[in-house]
Write a protein that holds these residues in place. Sequence first.
Motif, PDB file in Angstrom:
ATOM      1  N   GLN A  66      -8.699 -12.727 -10.640  1.00  0.00           N
ATOM      2  CA  GLN A  66      -7.513 -12.657 -11.500  1.00  0.00           C
ATOM      3  C   GLN A  66      -7.390 -11.284 -12.145  1.00  0.00           C
ATOM      4  OE1 GLN A  66      -7.929 -16.291 -13.836  1.00  0.00           O
ATOM      5  NE2 GLN A  66      -6.446 -17.291 -12.496  1.00  0.00           N
ATOM      6  N   GLU A  67      -8.496 -10.728 -12.576  1.00  0.00           N
ATOM      7  CA  GLU A  67      -8.480  -9.376 -13.145  1.00  0.00           C
ATOM      8  C   GLU A  67      -8.116  -8.345 -12.073  1.00  0.00           C
ATOM      9  OE1 GLU A  67      -8.554  -6.573 -16.046  1.00  0.00           O
ATOM     10  OE2 GLU A  67      -8.840  -8.713 -16.373  1.00  0.00           O
ATOM     11  N   VAL A  68      -8.619  -8.526 -10.870  1.00  0.00           N
ATOM     12  CA  VAL A  68      -8.299  -7.635  -9.756  1.00  0.00           C
ATOM     13  C   VAL A  68      -6.791  -7.630  -9.507  1.00  0.00           C
ATOM     14  CG1 VAL A  68      -8.466  -7.421  -7.234  1.00  0.00           C
ATOM     15  CG2 VAL A  68     -10.544  -7.697  -8.614  1.00  0.00           C
ATOM     16  N   ILE A  69      -6.197  -8.813  -9.448  1.00  0.00           N
ATOM     17  CA  ILE A  69      -4.767  -8.920  -9.193  1.00  0.00           C
ATOM     18  C   ILE A  69      -3.969  -8.229 -10.296  1.00  0.00           C
ATOM     19  CG2 ILE A  69      -2.841 -10.570  -9.099  1.00  0.00           C
ATOM     20  CD1 ILE A  69      -4.904 -12.469  -7.629  1.00  0.00           C
ATOM     21  N   MET A  70      -4.338  -8.493 -11.542  1.00  0.00           N
ATOM     22  CA  MET A  70      -3.613  -7.873 -12.655  1.00  0.00           C
ATOM     23  C   MET A  70      -3.784  -6.347 -12.642  1.00  0.00           C
ATOM     24  SD  MET A  70      -2.194 -10.532 -13.612  1.00  0.00           S
ATOM     25  CE  MET A  70      -1.214  -9.868 -14.916  1.00  0.00           C
ATOM     26  N   SER A  71      -4.942  -5.876 -12.248  1.00  0.00           N
ATOM     27  CA  SER A  71      -5.181  -4.434 -12.180  1.00  0.00           C
ATOM     28  C   SER A  71      -4.335  -3.785 -11.087  1.00  0.00           C
ATOM     29  CB  SER A  71      -6.663  -4.148 -11.923  1.00  0.00           C
ATOM     30  OG  SER A  71      -7.438  -4.604 -12.996  1.00  0.00           O
ATOM     31  N   ILE A  72      -4.283  -4.407  -9.921  1.00  0.00           N
ATOM     32  CA  ILE A  72      -3.489  -3.854  -8.820  1.00  0.00           C
ATOM     33  C   ILE A  72      -2.020  -3.777  -9.216  1.00  0.00           C
ATOM     34  CG2 ILE A  72      -2.686  -4.223  -6.446  1.00  0.00           C
ATOM     35  CD1 ILE A  72      -5.466  -5.484  -5.881  1.00  0.00           C
ATOM     36  N   LEU A  73      -1.544  -4.771  -9.947  1.00  0.00           N
ATOM     37  CA  LEU A  73      -0.143  -4.785 -10.363  1.00  0.00           C
ATOM     38  C   LEU A  73       0.210  -3.651 -11.326  1.00  0.00           C
ATOM     39  CD1 LEU A  73       0.351  -8.626 -10.751  1.00  0.00           C
ATOM     40  CD2 LEU A  73       1.308  -7.142  -8.964  1.00  0.00           C
ATOM     41  N   GLU A  74      -0.795  -3.029 -11.922  1.00  0.00           N
ATOM     42  CA  GLU A  74      -0.569  -1.904 -12.841  1.00  0.00           C
ATOM     43  C   GLU A  74      -0.466  -0.560 -12.114  1.00  0.00           C
ATOM     44  OE1 GLU A  74       0.008  -2.028 -16.165  1.00  0.00           O
ATOM     45  OE2 GLU A  74       0.048  -4.212 -15.900  1.00  0.00           O
ATOM     46  N   ILE A  75      -0.738  -0.530 -10.831  1.00  0.00           N
ATOM     47  CA  ILE A  75      -0.712   0.720 -10.070  1.00  0.00           C
ATOM     48  C   ILE A  75       0.744   1.141  -9.876  1.00  0.00           C
ATOM     49  CG2 ILE A  75      -1.250   1.782  -7.840  1.00  0.00           C
ATOM     50  CD1 ILE A  75      -3.580  -0.268  -7.640  1.00  0.00           C
ATOM     51  N   PRO A  76       1.069   2.404 -10.202  1.00  0.00           N
ATOM     52  CA  PRO A  76       2.473   2.830 -10.081  1.00  0.00           C
ATOM     53  C   PRO A  76       2.982   2.881  -8.646  1.00  0.00           C
ATOM     54  CG  PRO A  76       1.093   4.636 -10.875  1.00  0.00           C
ATOM     55  CD  PRO A  76       0.219   3.428 -10.769  1.00  0.00           C
ATOM     56  N   GLU A  77       2.155   3.307  -7.707  1.00  0.00           N
ATOM     57  CA  GLU A  77       2.572   3.305  -6.305  1.00  0.00           C
ATOM     58  C   GLU A  77       1.361   3.394  -5.403  1.00  0.00           C
ATOM     59  OE1 GLU A  77       4.193   7.201  -4.596  1.00  0.00           O
ATOM     60  OE2 GLU A  77       4.667   7.365  -6.719  1.00  0.00           O
ATOM     61  N   LEU A  78       1.561   2.944  -4.179  1.00  0.00           N
ATOM     62  CA  LEU A  78       0.492   2.951  -3.179  1.00  0.00           C
ATOM     63  C   LEU A  78       0.994   3.588  -1.900  1.00  0.00           C
ATOM     64  CD1 LEU A  78      -0.892  -0.676  -3.567  1.00  0.00           C
ATOM     65  CD2 LEU A  78      -2.197   1.418  -3.903  1.00  0.00           C
ATOM     66  N   ASP A  79       0.081   4.224  -1.206  1.00  0.00           N
ATOM     67  CA  ASP A  79       0.351   4.747   0.127  1.00  0.00           C
ATOM     68  C   ASP A  79      -0.104   3.659   1.107  1.00  0.00           C
ATOM     69  OD1 ASP A  79       0.075   5.913   2.680  1.00  0.00           O
ATOM     70  OD2 ASP A  79      -0.398   7.878   1.829  1.00  0.00           O
ATOM     71  N   PHE A  80       0.859   2.907   1.641  1.00  0.00           N
ATOM     72  CA  PHE A  80       0.515   1.759   2.478  1.00  0.00           C
ATOM     73  C   PHE A  80      -0.083   2.168   3.815  1.00  0.00           C
ATOM     74  CE2 PHE A  80       3.108  -0.266  -0.700  1.00  0.00           C
ATOM     75  CZ  PHE A  80       2.405  -1.430  -0.912  1.00  0.00           C
ATOM     76  N   GLN A  81       0.245   3.339   4.313  1.00  0.00           N
ATOM     77  CA  GLN A  81      -0.400   3.789   5.554  1.00  0.00           C
ATOM     78  C   GLN A  81      -1.873   4.071   5.296  1.00  0.00           C
ATOM     79  OE1 GLN A  81       0.776   3.913   8.821  1.00  0.00           O
ATOM     80  NE2 GLN A  81      -1.429   4.142   9.112  1.00  0.00           N
ATOM     81  N   LYS A  82      -2.175   4.700   4.183  1.00  0.00           N
ATOM     82  CA  LYS A  82      -3.568   4.971   3.823  1.00  0.00           C
ATOM     83  C   LYS A  82      -4.311   3.654   3.574  1.00  0.00           C
ATOM     84  CE  LYS A  82      -4.432   8.490   1.064  1.00  0.00           C
ATOM     85  NZ  LYS A  82      -4.652   9.294  -0.173  1.00  0.00           N
ATOM     86  N   LEU A  83      -3.667   2.724   2.904  1.00  0.00           N
ATOM     87  CA  LEU A  83      -4.273   1.422   2.648  1.00  0.00           C
ATOM     88  C   LEU A  83      -4.626   0.728   3.969  1.00  0.00           C
ATOM     89  CD1 LEU A  83      -5.008  -0.515   0.296  1.00  0.00           C
ATOM     90  CD2 LEU A  83      -2.762  -1.549   0.616  1.00  0.00           C
ATOM     91  N   TYR A  84      -3.715   0.788   4.932  1.00  0.00           N
ATOM     92  CA  TYR A  84      -3.985   0.178   6.238  1.00  0.00           C
ATOM     93  C   TYR A  84      -5.107   0.928   6.966  1.00  0.00           C
ATOM     94  CZ  TYR A  84      -3.503  -1.848  10.806  1.00  0.00           C
ATOM     95  OH  TYR A  84      -3.783  -2.485  11.993  1.00  0.00           O
ATOM     96  N   ASP A  85      -5.104   2.240   6.904  1.00  0.00           N
ATOM     97  CA  ASP A  85      -6.172   3.021   7.538  1.00  0.00           C
ATOM     98  C   ASP A  85      -7.533   2.639   6.961  1.00  0.00           C
ATOM     99  OD1 ASP A  85      -4.260   4.309   9.085  1.00  0.00           O
ATOM    100  OD2 ASP A  85      -4.238   6.126   7.830  1.00  0.00           O
TER     101      ASP A  85
END
Length: 160
Positions: A66-85
């Motif tokens: 639950q803390e992980v989910i709430m933390s991720i939601l605070e991220i302003p933006e993500l590079d989805f190609q990097k995330l997939y890599d």
Amino acid sequence: MYYITTTKRINSFENEHYFIKIVNVLEQNFFGYIELKYGNENIYVSDIERTVIDILNRPEYAGGFQEVIMSILEIPELDFQKLYDYLKKFNKKILYHRVGYLFSSPLFHEIFDVPENFLQKVKQKIHSVNYFTISNKSGIFRKDWNLIVPLEIDTLVTEV
């Protein structure tokens, strides 16, 4: 408590104010770091996409799911190609399940502009059924991601 990731065998230790937990990783999993200047020193920290993978992989180091989910939601933006890599480099099936499920959920879709091709690529790596948590806790079966999700997590990410 602070966590330090290294490929070397070092014991965890405590200084005057903090407990430093050493997390050992294999050489092939030591990637996704950026160099920062801290005073007169150069230090390496994980980039945001690597941090997302790390906390989804080892939620116990980040306060639980639950803390992980709430933390991720605070991220302003993500590079989805990097995330997939990074997902490909880790090559852990459960991470594909967790990332796909979360980033396709209504809550994450409201916060992030998740590319559809990202979700399609992640979904191609999903085959067998898996449990969202390590404890194989019963929950709701999410067919799209072949994932059994505990009710409290499913409720958190599906109710917007």
